[in-house]
Design an enzyme around this catalytic site. Structure first.
Site, mmCIF file in Angstrom:
data_model
loop_
_atom_site.group_PDB
_atom_site.id
_atom_site.type_symbol
_atom_site.label_atom_id
_atom_site.label_comp_id
_atom_site.label_asym_id
_atom_site.label_seq_id
_atom_site.Cartn_x
_atom_site.Cartn_y
_atom_site.Cartn_z
ATOM 1 N N ASN A 145 -10.049 -0.512 0.591
ATOM 2 C CA ASN A 145 -8.597 -0.332 0.530
ATOM 3 C C ASN A 145 -8.123 -0.733 -0.868
ATOM 4 O OD1 ASN A 145 -5.821 -0.631 0.662
ATOM 5 N ND2 ASN A 145 -5.818 -1.801 2.571
ATOM 6 N N HIS A 201 -3.333 6.899 3.282
ATOM 7 C CA HIS A 201 -3.766 5.613 2.733
ATOM 8 C C HIS A 201 -5.067 5.200 3.410
ATOM 9 C CE1 HIS A 201 -4.026 1.573 1.495
ATOM 10 N NE2 HIS A 201 -3.578 1.048 2.625
ATOM 11 N N CYS A 208 0.817 -1.223 0.000
ATOM 12 C CA CYS A 208 0.000 0.000 0.000
ATOM 13 C C CYS A 208 0.846 1.266 0.000
ATOM 14 C CB CYS A 208 -0.931 0.012 1.203
ATOM 15 S SG CYS A 208 -1.991 -1.425 1.273
HETATM 16 N N1 ACO Z 1 -17.667 -10.090 9.196
HETATM 17 C C1 ACO Z 1 -18.048 -10.501 10.433
HETATM 18 N N2 ACO Z 1 -17.155 -10.909 11.352
HETATM 19 C C2 ACO Z 1 -15.858 -10.877 11.015
HETATM 20 C C3 ACO Z 1 -15.415 -10.472 9.751
HETATM 21 C C4 ACO Z 1 -16.386 -10.070 8.820
HETATM 22 N N3 ACO Z 1 -16.058 -9.641 7.580
HETATM 23 N N4 ACO Z 1 -14.061 -10.557 9.717
HETATM 24 C C5 ACO Z 1 -13.672 -11.010 10.916
HETATM 25 N N5 ACO Z 1 -14.763 -11.206 11.707
HETATM 26 C C6 ACO Z 1 -14.814 -11.691 13.079
HETATM 27 C C7 ACO Z 1 -13.584 -12.469 13.475
HETATM 28 O O1 ACO Z 1 -13.702 -13.826 13.090
HETATM 29 C C8 ACO Z 1 -13.590 -12.289 14.971
HETATM 30 O O2 ACO Z 1 -14.538 -13.197 15.520
HETATM 31 P P1 ACO Z 1 -14.240 -13.930 16.937
HETATM 32 O O3 ACO Z 1 -14.125 -12.794 17.919
HETATM 33 O O4 ACO Z 1 -15.435 -14.779 17.123
HETATM 34 O O5 ACO Z 1 -12.964 -14.653 16.749
HETATM 35 C C9 ACO Z 1 -14.159 -10.888 15.159
HETATM 36 O O6 ACO Z 1 -14.816 -10.556 13.940
HETATM 37 C C10 ACO Z 1 -13.119 -9.844 15.447
HETATM 38 O O7 ACO Z 1 -12.061 -10.004 14.490
HETATM 39 P P2 ACO Z 1 -10.785 -9.089 14.554
HETATM 40 O O8 ACO Z 1 -9.821 -9.537 13.512
HETATM 41 O O9 ACO Z 1 -10.322 -9.009 15.967
HETATM 42 O O10 ACO Z 1 -11.411 -7.669 14.139
HETATM 43 P P3 ACO Z 1 -10.742 -6.276 14.170
HETATM 44 O O11 ACO Z 1 -11.525 -5.360 14.991
HETATM 45 O O12 ACO Z 1 -9.260 -6.370 14.411
HETATM 46 O O13 ACO Z 1 -10.935 -5.798 12.648
HETATM 47 C C11 ACO Z 1 -9.713 -5.614 10.596
HETATM 48 C C12 ACO Z 1 -10.360 -6.561 11.600
HETATM 49 C C13 ACO Z 1 -10.811 -4.755 9.987
HETATM 50 C C14 ACO Z 1 -9.056 -6.447 9.514
HETATM 51 C C15 ACO Z 1 -8.685 -4.718 11.302
HETATM 52 O O14 ACO Z 1 -7.826 -5.507 12.089
HETATM 53 C C16 ACO Z 1 -7.846 -3.913 10.333
HETATM 54 O O15 ACO Z 1 -8.329 -3.057 9.625
HETATM 55 N N6 ACO Z 1 -6.527 -4.140 10.310
HETATM 56 C C17 ACO Z 1 -5.628 -3.388 9.452
HETATM 57 C C18 ACO Z 1 -5.670 -3.929 8.067
HETATM 58 C C19 ACO Z 1 -4.817 -3.066 7.189
HETATM 59 O O16 ACO Z 1 -4.588 -1.917 7.490
HETATM 60 N N7 ACO Z 1 -4.307 -3.584 6.099
HETATM 61 C C20 ACO Z 1 -3.494 -2.667 5.338
HETATM 62 C C21 ACO Z 1 -2.774 -3.099 4.308
HETATM 63 S S1 ACO Z 1 -3.526 -4.078 3.065
HETATM 64 C C22 ACO Z 1 -2.317 -4.155 1.857
HETATM 65 O O17 ACO Z 1 -1.164 -3.938 2.083
HETATM 66 C C23 ACO Z 1 -2.794 -4.531 0.475
#
Ligand code: ACO
Length: 330
Positions: free
Chosen positions: A286, A256, A115
């Site tokens: 994203n 970003h 990214c």
């Molecule tokens: N829908 C419903 N539930 C979901 C989903 C979904 N799409 N995805 C995950 N969950 C569930 C998980 O299974 C978990 O369930 P559990 O508690 O029963 O185990 C729960 O939701 C919480 O999951 P987390 O991963 O802890 O959720 P979090 O609040 O961390 O959000 C996210 C996840 C959105 C991915 C966040 O961590 C994030 O944005 N991280 C940064 C990602 C990023 O910036 N990437 C950048 C670069 S990408 C690139 O380089 C191309």
């Protein structure tokens, strides 16, 4: 040798027509619009059409910036495309774009920094122009992430989208410095936060690598989230310091677009007032290396930028990589 002043001239973008909403995703994986909006801020994203690849998106964005600026393809001597979703392993997307544009005088290369790719491409082009080696560069961020996703993995498939954005960087004929700073960083110790394992020389494509699901985007979301704000904040501070300006002199911050919660945290930590930070994650998700120029393009089109405005762009991504730059809108 004195550095040649560099300026940013114009912005263009391309957004694929097909829209995938959160409600569409509810039909595909176990997720809800409410979860996606609350956790990420994303409402919809755009997907490349069947047969459309990264170079098609990059070419369309390039055409728009050329049309808006009046720069002719033969006046470009360097094309750099930031992407991790090229049409093929090689040749580069940049070469495919060079051919379609008929940019006969241009060298062409891709850069891969996840990214942060657009910031890396921008920095590279700036350096080459400032040193007098090149005169005018087409700098593109283009991604077709929809082709790299496991559409049964709700943790990743809801986050990403396709698109492209492009700017022209050139030697400033009036001698006024337009790019005040660009700063990059990396920490390869965090390579396994975001990666795509299959198809390279480590795991060449076999039936087994396909069966093992290695040809999909992998991400440790929580660990990435924890890094995001800190690295972007430090990159911004470094870029502001190198530019010799303070945040209150900046007219628009274009970060970003990975997650609205990350953007809000960044704004809070740095004290970026509401309205001064570009937010487009709700409409595009994203789009990796395309996200910064796509957001810049939307804010330009919506009339938020006027000549002389100071813009701060910042990103983080796979590698781990990060970068920020300050430039004057011309
Ligand atoms: N829908 C419903 N539930 C979901 C989903 C979904 N799409 N995805 C995950 N969950 C569930 C998980 O299974 C978990 O369930 P559990 O508690 O029963 O185990 C729960 O939701 C919480 O999951 P987390 O991963 O802890 O959720 P979090 O609040 O961390 O959000 C996210 C996840 C959105 C991915 C966040 O961590 C994030 O944005 N991280 C940064 C990602 C990023 O910036 N990437 C950048 C670069 S990408 C690139 O380089 C191309």
């Amino acid at each position: 040798m004195a550095a040649v002043p560099v300026r940013v001239r114009g912005i263009g973008a391309y957004v694929p027509k097909r829209v995938l909403t959160n409600h569409d995703l509810e039909q595909m994986v176990d997720t809800t619009d409410e979860w996606i909006v609350t956790r990420t801020g994303i409402k919809e994203r755009h997907m490349a059409a069947d047969g459309e690849a990264a170079s098609d998106l990059a070419y369309a964005a390039a055409c728009q910036v050329l049309e808006r600026t009046g720069v002719r393809p033969e006046e470009i001597d360097f094309i750099v495309v930031a992407t991790v979703t090229g049409d093929m392993q090689f040749p580069s997307v940049a070469c495919l774009v060079q051919n379609r544009l008929g940019a006969k005088a241009a060298a062409a290369v891709d850069v891969a920094a996840g990214c942060t790719g657009f910031l890396y491409a921008f920095h590279l082009a700036r350096g080459l122009i400032a040193s007098g080696v090149q005169k005018r560069a087409l700098v593109v961020g283009a991604e077709c992430l929809s082709r790299m996703l496991d559409w049964s993995d709700r943790a990743t498939c809801v986050l990403l989208g396709d698109g492209a954005g492009a700017v022209i960087l050139e030697a400033a004929e009036d001698g006024v410095e337009g790019v005040l700073s660009s700063h990059l960083g990396s920490d390869g110790g965090l390579w396994d936060l975001l990666y795509f394992p299959g198809g390279g020389s480590r795991n060449p494509t076999t039936h087994e690598t396909v069966d093992q699901g290695l040809h999909f985007f992998k991400m440790n979301g929580q660990a990435t989230f924890k890094q995001a704000c800190g690295v972007m904040e430090r990159a911004c501070q470094q870029a502001l310091e190198e530019a010799g300006v303070t945040l209150d002199q900046i007219d628009l911050v274009v970060p970003h677009q990975a997650n609205l919660r990350i953007l809000n945290q960044l704004a809070e930590r740095m004290g970026i007032p509401e309205g001064k930070m570009a937010v487009t994650i709700d409409r595009y998700g994203n789009t990796s290396a395309a996200s910064v120029p796509m957001a810049l393009n939307d804010y330009y089109q919506e009339g938020h930028l006027k000549s002389g405005d100071l813009v701060l762009i910042v990103s983080f991504g796979a590698g781990l990589t990060w970068g920020a730059a300050v430039f004057r809108w011309s």
